[in-house]
Write a protein that holds these residues in place. Structure first.
Motif, PDB file in Angstrom:
ATOM      1  N   ILE A 189       0.865  -1.129  -0.115  1.00 59.62           N
ATOM      2  CA  ILE A 189       0.174  -0.079   0.025  1.00 59.62           C
ATOM      3  C   ILE A 189       0.870   1.415   0.142  1.00 59.62           C
ATOM      4  CG2 ILE A 189      -1.680   1.124   1.316  1.00 59.62           C
ATOM      5  CD1 ILE A 189      -3.007  -1.274   2.306  1.00 59.62           C
ATOM      6  N   GLY A 192       2.264   2.007  -3.192  1.00 56.26           N
ATOM      7  CA  GLY A 192       1.093   2.087  -4.345  1.00 56.26           C
ATOM      8  C   GLY A 192       0.900   0.896  -5.191  1.00 56.26           C
ATOM      9  N   SER A 197      -4.959   0.599  -2.574  1.00 56.32           N
ATOM     10  CA  SER A 197      -4.154   2.025  -2.701  1.00 56.32           C
ATOM     11  C   SER A 197      -4.842   2.675  -3.722  1.00 56.32           C
ATOM     12  CB  SER A 197      -2.827   2.029  -2.728  1.00 56.32           C
ATOM     13  OG  SER A 197      -2.494   1.384  -3.962  1.00 56.32           O
ATOM     14  N   PRO A 199      -7.856   4.567  -5.537  1.00 60.49           N
ATOM     15  CA  PRO A 199      -8.937   4.954  -5.024  1.00 60.49           C
ATOM     16  C   PRO A 199     -10.075   4.157  -5.679  1.00 60.49           C
ATOM     17  CG  PRO A 199      -7.806   6.821  -5.882  1.00 60.49           C
ATOM     18  CD  PRO A 199      -6.910   5.743  -6.287  1.00 60.49           C
ATOM     19  N   PRO A 208      -9.198  11.612  -3.199  1.00 62.64           N
ATOM     20  CA  PRO A 208      -8.322  10.463  -3.548  1.00 62.64           C
ATOM     21  C   PRO A 208      -6.903  10.584  -2.671  1.00 62.64           C
ATOM     22  CG  PRO A 208      -9.438  11.129  -5.342  1.00 62.64           C
ATOM     23  CD  PRO A 208     -10.142  12.169  -4.512  1.00 62.64           C
ATOM     24  N   GLU A 209      -6.500  12.153  -2.761  1.00 58.91           N
ATOM     25  CA  GLU A 209      -5.229  12.461  -2.137  1.00 58.91           C
ATOM     26  C   GLU A 209      -5.245  12.053  -0.688  1.00 58.91           C
ATOM     27  OE1 GLU A 209      -2.126  13.181  -3.119  1.00 58.91           O
ATOM     28  OE2 GLU A 209      -2.942  12.776  -5.136  1.00 58.91           O
ATOM     29  N   ARG A 211      -7.448   9.945   0.626  1.00 62.43           N
ATOM     30  CA  ARG A 211      -7.266   8.505   1.073  1.00 62.43           C
ATOM     31  C   ARG A 211      -5.807   8.078   0.855  1.00 62.43           C
ATOM     32  NH1 ARG A 211     -10.557   3.903   0.339  1.00 62.43           N
ATOM     33  NH2 ARG A 211      -9.490   2.077  -0.343  1.00 62.43           N
ATOM     34  N   LYS A 212      -5.121   8.508  -0.157  1.00 66.74           N
ATOM     35  CA  LYS A 212      -3.776   7.882  -0.321  1.00 66.74           C
ATOM     36  C   LYS A 212      -2.844   8.230   1.117  1.00 66.74           C
ATOM     37  CE  LYS A 212       0.242   8.296  -3.361  1.00 66.74           C
ATOM     38  NZ  LYS A 212       1.189   8.988  -2.519  1.00 66.74           N
ATOM     39  N   SER A 213      -2.696   9.619   1.563  1.00 65.06           N
ATOM     40  CA  SER A 213      -2.319   9.873   2.727  1.00 65.06           C
ATOM     41  C   SER A 213      -2.620   8.958   3.959  1.00 65.06           C
ATOM     42  CB  SER A 213      -2.380  11.218   2.892  1.00 65.06           C
ATOM     43  OG  SER A 213      -1.692  11.498   4.167  1.00 65.06           O
ATOM     44  N   GLU A 216      -1.289   5.535   3.850  1.00 67.47           N
ATOM     45  CA  GLU A 216       0.252   5.527   3.884  1.00 67.47           C
ATOM     46  C   GLU A 216       0.495   5.464   5.328  1.00 67.47           C
ATOM     47  OE1 GLU A 216       1.629   8.579   1.332  1.00 67.47           O
ATOM     48  OE2 GLU A 216       1.599   7.352  -0.348  1.00 67.47           O
TER      49      GLU A 216
END
Length: 1458
Positions: A189, A192, A197, A199, A208-209, A211-213, A216
């Motif tokens: 994850i 990526g 990872s 969306p 989306p950003e 969620r990614k942060s 991580e």
């Protein structure tokens, strides 16, 4: 579709409904879609459809878990929870389906969805137990992953899955078993590379950003939390974690990005490897990051993480080969230290360990000294600190410096070598500390200095030099900036090295303050002696007036120490009446007396005593007086004689001495008793104990409580109850053998109760006249007594109520107090009846309730009724038995002179009122006479009339008609005799109250029968006989009685009942004999009119009574004046009211005007002492405007009378506002009318004498005023000051305007206008719509009443005028002027407008002066005709013409009208 085709109407709007229709028509299609499908959930739906065993309801729930909006997913999870709890048969299949959705749901963008997912997993595991094993591989990794969720609630719920879903011995095994899967997923994850990872399209609740942060951070937390839980020795995480550091692209992305939290997590993970140095050095970006962020200013953990890495790297030889300590790390450290910023919050913890490591790696001692010296000097570079710096960072800088100094000075290898550099640095840092007003910074510096002194590593000379330098900095910093440093340096008071500094500060007036002085007073002996001997100036303590009460104790302690020090000679203190001087006196002692107090003037000591008296500090007074007495000084203590502490101290001193003075002791005991119970605060237990010790059986309180409760105008009920509790507390402490005697002396005795009740004999008349219980005639009623006024009566009743409540509230009360309580509540009720127009005070109402709650019906109380002459109040309040009634009546009726059978009629048991009346009627008793010598005759008459009142209107239909005539003739006989007696002896009622009681009851009987005639169905003959014979005769007697009312007469039962009777009269009786006028009251204003002697006398009497201070008497005057106003109005306006006057003739020389009756205007008060008189006069003044049998004014006369009363109306309207039912003391004002009683206040005439009488009267009068005089009210509102306008508007519009509009609409609705005019109303909008029809044409007039009518003028509109526009416009203007300026109803305005239209259509001529047919004020046609030119004019227009032209000629032909 082409543009041409769209124009043909072929195009249709695109919509989801249209698309649904097309899909429905096409059935299945090549993409596999149906109208019901959602493309975002198609994949999940297809996945769900492959499984069997799920019922339709569960399938719908599972579909909700894949919906796009998070609210639906939350709802689906809750419904799924309900299904699991229901334990349906499909729960296992449902579990299989749910396991496939767990990865998506456990990483959902909604925290609630993630939380509910964990709770659902827990439920599945608990319910299914072993059956859940087949899905663990899918869900447990996600649960372990969720344990590191950034939302604490989700993380806690995930932890609960492991805690509740597995047995205790298997929990760790589960974690260890699935940990590798979690690490693999987390690593992918972060890089990526995992599906999660990416969306998810269906999840629209998270960016989306974001969620990614989030993922991580959560993934890296998986590694760190595992290491924290299981320790770094476990290496199962390293394999997957190492892949992160082997991924160069990933590391570039992390350290090249802006996510500081991610960088910190990666660094923390790198530090946890066993070969962490190697991992760090293999990643150059990490080393660079560490060096660059040693002075990071952010509040994130970047700076601390960088220093943690530096601590790891410094001992490493590999690091030394890549980075030079001398040329790289050392200069970097110096730059970081020189920089003054927020990074010092971190440096405090890491700098010293790092420097120690750096010195260790750099080599020799000489090099160490140089490096260390440079580092220490760097501390003071770039000072002062920036003004916007964090105070925590500044404090950390001071702490770091302190830590370095302590480390250096405890290191024998380097301390002395570096001291030369440390000395000025310490002075500089101390100076810097004085620029920050925080105690923590000052403590840091002073603790360091104290530590240096106590360490004794540095020689005394160097320490002294240091302190001298610091002292110079303190002087330079000023008093306020150096305050904390000075206080903390001198506070311990034990390091003699600091005594020089302390003494110098005390000797400098500009530097010394109280805390420095206090520190000296609390210091150790050696330190005190050393310091005090070095003080060169004692002015800091000689000005004692500069110290407050909280400082005086420390100052006196210091003075005492200085006085005891024989070596101090220069102390010069002058004792004054201040806090220090008073404390010196209380401290006492031979030293203080001989050196300071001996020569103080006695007046100063007396002022001190007076001060303590004001502060109620009796202990201080007693101590001071005792000390001065020992020293031979006598003081005056009279002012302190009421102080509890002072008195107790004196009593104790008297008890401790052998000499005793009983008289003085008894005086002190009584003073102490008085002081304890007069105090607002409850005494202490020791005070009660001391007083009880000195109370003896012969203690006499001197009626203390009676005087106490009579001394205050207002006394709180709680205070009375508290006083009773205090008394009980005191008596409880007394010895048993003396307790009862003390109770008898403190509480009321039976004799004292009787003495108090005797003063209320004048209220016994209320019981005799108003009580429905057996008539009681006390012997006192055969003698004259005077009635008290309202203020005095209420005052003594209130005092008695307080005394009764106090006595009955004590637990030591007796039967005498119970009897007294029964009597007092009867007295309060009698007082309430007498002054019925004013509500009882809140205190009296509360007292009555409190007394009633404590009263009991006991044999002891009942025994009191058997006395030979029981109190009438007790007999009224307490129910007597038959035997008691018999004995009572026999006692009062002089049985030796009355036959037994005659007495037996009075107390016969179970008699109905009719039985009693028939027995009297048939028994031949002596009735309706006034033989004052026979008590029995009074009793039989009083009981007869009371029974008649109880029987009521049934007398008219009694079978024995003789009884009816007997009773009715009795009314006339008694009232006629009473009137004659009053005429001959005006004070007859005062001389024999029995006569007043009998007269009152017969008036009441008349009123009861009169109401029965009005309201009940009686034979016509009975009604006619009553109205033709009894009513006129009795009414004339009422008028004669009114003539005998005195202005100062109190509202006794006769006065109140006569008032009720006067209100029943509708006109002034014509059969009043002229001999009713005994003396003529000459009134100059009346003598100019043709009043008869009788009329003049009654008018004068009525208006004299209006100015009485007794409100009932005022109302009697008002009731009489109301009957006389028609006579006054006609007598004072004879010509204008002449019906024979020709309307076509005009008297040019003498234009007639209407006048307000002169007595109304003359009687208007010049002040507001009699605040109700103004409204009463206003009510009389507007009577002629009410259409009644006595007053029938035409429109012209109404206008003339409105002009006559205009100025009087404005003044009276001001007074009327004061009586309105509004609380004007609050902002905004508050209406006191109860909800749903508005009509009762404004529309009903309630003449019942009650506390609400004047409020209801004023409300009704206001409504009459705005109804009869709307224009006058509007003009009044317009001209009053602006600050009163909102108040007046609130009073008028709160309820009155709404009811007036309703009244006006009803008048119009019920009126008849003929066929040509149809009128309808719209109550919702307040509109009146009039339609005038001529042939087929309609003219429509609309009048809309505003919500604040009459303060605003109605809006009008005219449509489809059937005449010329200018004429219709004139009619509308005339109607507008009428409604604006004239005091008339809306109905009258519509009628005037109709007459205008009628005359305009019929061809009536206009008045050539005003150019109108109907006059806008009088509503009259032009009637006055000129004999020369034959033109007709309005009379009012001609008068105005004559006045403006100063001649009496015709406006057209100039012919003379005279």
């Amino acid at each position: 579709m082409s543009k041409q085709q769209r124009r043909k109407g072929n195009a249709k709007n695109a919509s989801s409904a249209s698309a649904h229709g097309y899909l429905t028509q096409g059935g299945e299609n090549f993409v596999g879609l149906t109208p019901e499908m959602n493309i975002f959930e198609m994949a999940s739906s297809n996945r769900l459809s492959n499984f069997s065993g799920i019922d339709d309801e569960t399938r719908i729930v599972m579909r909700k878990l894949t919906k796009k909006d998070c609210q639906t997913r939350e709802k689906g999870l809750r419904e799924l929870t309900n299904i699991i709890n229901a334990e349906t048969s499909s729960i296992e299949n449902c579990y299989e389906h749910f396991c496939g959705l767990v990865p998506q749901l456990s990483t959902d963008g909604s925290p609630t969805v993630r939380l509910l997912t964990m709770k659902t997993i827990t439920l599945f595991l608990v319910k299914l137990k072993k059956s859940a094993c087949k899905g663990l591989k899918k869900i447990i990794p996600m649960v372990l992953f969720a344990r590191c969720d950034v939302t604490n609630g989700v993380a806690a719920a995930a932890g609960a899955v492991i805690r509740d879903g597995f047995e205790a011995d298997k929990k760790q095994k589960v974690i260890q078993l699935f940990a590798p899967l979690v690490f693999e997923m987390a690593a992918k994850i972060v890089q990526g590379k995992h599906d999660l990872s990416v969306p998810v399209e269906y999840d629209a609740s998270e960016d989306p950003e974001a969620r990614k942060s989030r993922l991580e951070t959560q993934s890296l937390n998986v590694f760190l939390s595992y290491i924290k839980e299981f320790g770094a020795d476990s290496t199962i995480w390293e394999e997957e974690a190492r892949k992160l550091f082997e991924n160069i692209a990933f590391l570039k992305m992390v350290f090249g990005g802006t996510n500081a939290a991610l960088k910190v997590q990666v660094l923390n993970l790198a530090y946890r490897f066993k070969n962490n140095v190697e991992v760090i050095l293999n990643t150059p970006s990490i080393v660079t990051y560490i060096q660059n962020h040693l002075d990071s200013q952010t509040f994130t953990p970047e700076c601390s993480t960088a220093w943690e890495g530096m601590i790891i790297l410094l001992p490493s030889a590999q690091f030394h080969t890549k980075v030079s300590l001398q040329n790289g790390i050392y200069p970097r450290f110096l730059n970081v230290i020189r920089k003054k910023g927020n990074h010092w919050r971190v440096l405090q913890h890491f700098l010293l360990p790092a420097v120690v490591l750096l010195l260790k790696e750099m080599g020799s001692l000489e090099n160490d000294m140089k490096v260390l010296g440079t580092i220490m000097e760097s501390f003071t570079d770039n000072l002062p600190w920036p003004t916007d710096a964090s105070i925590n960072a500044v404090l950390s800088w001071f702490n770091a410096f302190s830590d370095f100094v302590r480390w250096i000075l405890t290191n024998d290898r380097i301390n002395l070598v570096v001291w030369e550099k440390l000395h000025p640095l310490i002075v500089t840092v101390t100076e810097q500390a004085m620029t920050f007003p925080t105690k923590e910074i000052a403590e840091c510096v002073t603790d360091l200095l104290q530590w240096i002194i106590e360490l004794k590593t540095i020689n005394e000379a160097d320490v002294s030099t240091l302190l001298l330098n610091i002292e110079s900095k303190i002087v330079g910093a000023g008093t306020e900036n150096s305050r904390l440093i000075k206080h903390l340096l001198t506070e311990p008071g034990k390091n003699i090295v600091l005594s020089n500094l302390h003494a110098n500060l005390l000797s400098s007036p500009e530097l010394v303050d109280f805390q420095i002085i206090k520190n000296l007073s609390c210091s150790e002996n050696d330190y005190f002696n050393a310091t005090s001997q070095k003080i060169s100036n004692f002015s800091f303590i000689e000005k004692t007036e500069n110290f407050d009460i909280t400082q005086a104790g420390d100052i006196v302690r210091l003075i005492k120490l200085l006085l005891e020090n024989q070596e101090i000679k220069s102390l010069n203190i002058s004792v004054k009446n201040d806090h220090v001087g008073r404390r010196l006196l209380l401290t006492g002692g031979s030293t203080i007396w001989n050196k300071l107090l001996k020569n103080v003037p006695v007046s100063t000591f007396q002022n001190m005593i007076n001060y303590w008296h004001e502060k109620r500090n009796g202990t201080a007074i007693a101590d001071a007086v005792s000390f001065l007495k020992e020293m031979g000084v006598e003081m005056d203590t009279k002012q302190a004689a009421e102080n509890v502490e002072f008195l107790i101290t004196l009593l104790r001193k008297m008890k401790s001495t052998d000499v005793s003075n009983e008289a003085e002791k008894n005086v002190l005991i009584l003073k102490l008793f008085t002081a304890i119970f007069e105090s607002d605060e409850d005494a202490k237990s020791e005070h009660y104990n001391c007083l009880s010790e000195h109370l003896t059986s012969d203690f006499n309180s001197g009626q203390f409580f009676e005087k106490l409760f009579a001394s205050s105008e207002e006394y709180d009920i709680e205070r009375i109850l508290e006083t009773a509790c205090r008394v009980d507390k005191l008596i409880d402490l007394c010895e048993e053998q003396t307790r009862q005697n003390i109770v008898n002396n403190v509480l009321l005795s039976g004799k004292q109760c009787g003495t108090i009740i005797e003063q209320f004999q004048f209220l016994e008349l209320e019981v005799m006249s108003c009580s429905t219980k057996p008539t009681v005639i006390s012997t006192t009623h055969q003698h004259c007594y005077s009635h008290l006024d309202e203020h005095k009566a209420k005052e003594i009743v209130t005092e008695s109520a307080r005394i009764a409540l106090f006595n009955i509230s004590s637990k030591y009360y007796n039967s005498a107090h119970q009897v007294f309580g029964w009597q007092v509540i009867s007295i309060i009720s009698a007082l309430e009846k007498r002054y019925s127009l004013v509500a009882l005070t809140e205190e009296l109402q509360r007292s009555r309730r409190e007394i009633e709650e404590r009263l009991i019906r006991s044999d002891e109380v009942r025994f009191k009724l058997d006395d030979s002459s029981p109190c009438m109040f007790l007999a009224d309040a307490y129910d007597m038995s038959f035997e008691q009634k018999k004995k009572y009546i026999q006692c009062q009726a002089e049985p030796s002179k009355v036959p037994e059978h005659a007495l037996e009629v009075l107390y016969r048991e179970n008699q109905t009122p009719l039985d009693f009346l028939m027995n009297v009627f048939e028994g031949g008793y002596q009735m309706f006479d006034f033989d004052r010598s026979k008590n029995y005759h009074w009793m039989i008459n009083l009981m007869f009339v009371k029974k008649c009142i109880q029987y009521g209107g049934s007398i008219f239909v009694a079978e024995e008609s003789g009884l009816r005539d007997y009773a009715l003739c009795g009314i006339v006989t008694v009232l006629d005799q009473s009137t004659d007696i009053l005429g001959n002896t005006p004070n007859a009622f005062d001389e024999d109250p029995r006569l007043e009681a009998l007269t009152t009851l017969f008036i009441e009987l008349y009123l009861v029968l009169n109401d029965s005639i009005k309201n009940d169905n009686h034979p016509t003959q009975t009604i006619e006989e009553w109205k033709e014979f009894y009513v006129p005769t009795i009414n004339s007697l009422f008028i004669r009685m009114f003539r005998m009312i005195r202005k100062e007469q109190q509202p006794t039962p006769f006065v109140r009942t006569l008032l009720k009777a006067m209100f029943t009269l509708v006109e002034f009786p014509t059969n009043v004999p002229n001999d009713s006028v005994v003396t003529r009251e000459f009134v100059p204003e009346l003598s100019v009119f043709k009043y008869s002697l009788l009329e003049e006398s009654f008018i004068a009497q009525a208006f004299i009574l209006l100015s009485s201070n007794v409100e009932h008497v005022q109302l009697i005057g008002y009731a009489a004046a109301k009957l006389l106003v028609p006579i006054m109005f006609k007598t004072e306006n004879p010509q204008v009211l002449d019906d024979d006057q020709d309307e076509t003739e005009i008297m040019v020389a003498n234009r007639s005007k209407l006048n307000l009756p002169v007595m109304i205007s003359k009687s208007y008060p010049v002040d507001h002492i009699h605040k109700h008189v103004g409204p009463l006069l206003l009510s009389l003044a507007i009577l002629p405007l009410e259409t009644t049998k006595e007053f029938v004014l035409n429109q012209e006369q109404r206008v003339a009378y409105c002009d006559a009363i205009d100025s009087f109306f404005k003044n009276a309207l001001n007074a009327l506002m004061l009586d309105q039912p509004f609380d004007f003391s609050q902002v905004p004002i508050v209406c006191k009318i109860p909800k749903s009683q508005e009509r009762e206040y404004y529309l009903q005439s309630d003449l019942t004498a009650s506390p609400l009488f004047f409020e209801k009267f004023a409300s009704r009068l206001l409504f009459k005023s705005i109804t009869l005089l709307p224009a006058a009210v509007r003009l009044f509102h317009k001209n009053i000051p602006n600050n009163f306008k909102p108040i007046f508007q609130e009073v008028v519009t709160k309820h009155a305007s709404k009811l007036l509009i309703e009244n006006e609409l009803n008048k119009v609705q019920n009126a008849e206008f003929g066929e040509v005019l149809k009128v309808r109303t719209v109550p919702v909008t307040g509109q009146i719509i009039s339609e005038y029809t001529v042939e087929d044409t309609k003219m429509k007039l609309t009048i809309e009443l505003p919500r604040d009518y009459p303060l605003s003028v109605p809006a009008m509109n005219l449509d489809k005028a059937i005449v010329k526009g200018d004429r219709a416009k004139k009619w509308l203007l005339q109607l507008n002027a009428y409604l604006f300026h004239q005091n008339g109803a809306i109905l009258e305005g519509i009628e005037m407008w109709k007459r205008n239209v009628d005359k305009g259509i019929e061809g009536a001529e206009d008045c050539t002066i005003c150019m109108m047919t109907v006059h806008q004020q009088t509503n009259q046609l032009p009637k006055v005709k000129c004999k020369q030119c034959k033109n007709r004019f309005h009379s009012n227009c001609l008068y105005k013409w004559f006045e403006s032209s100063n001649q009496s000629t015709c406006p057209l032909c100039r012919n003379n009208f005279t």
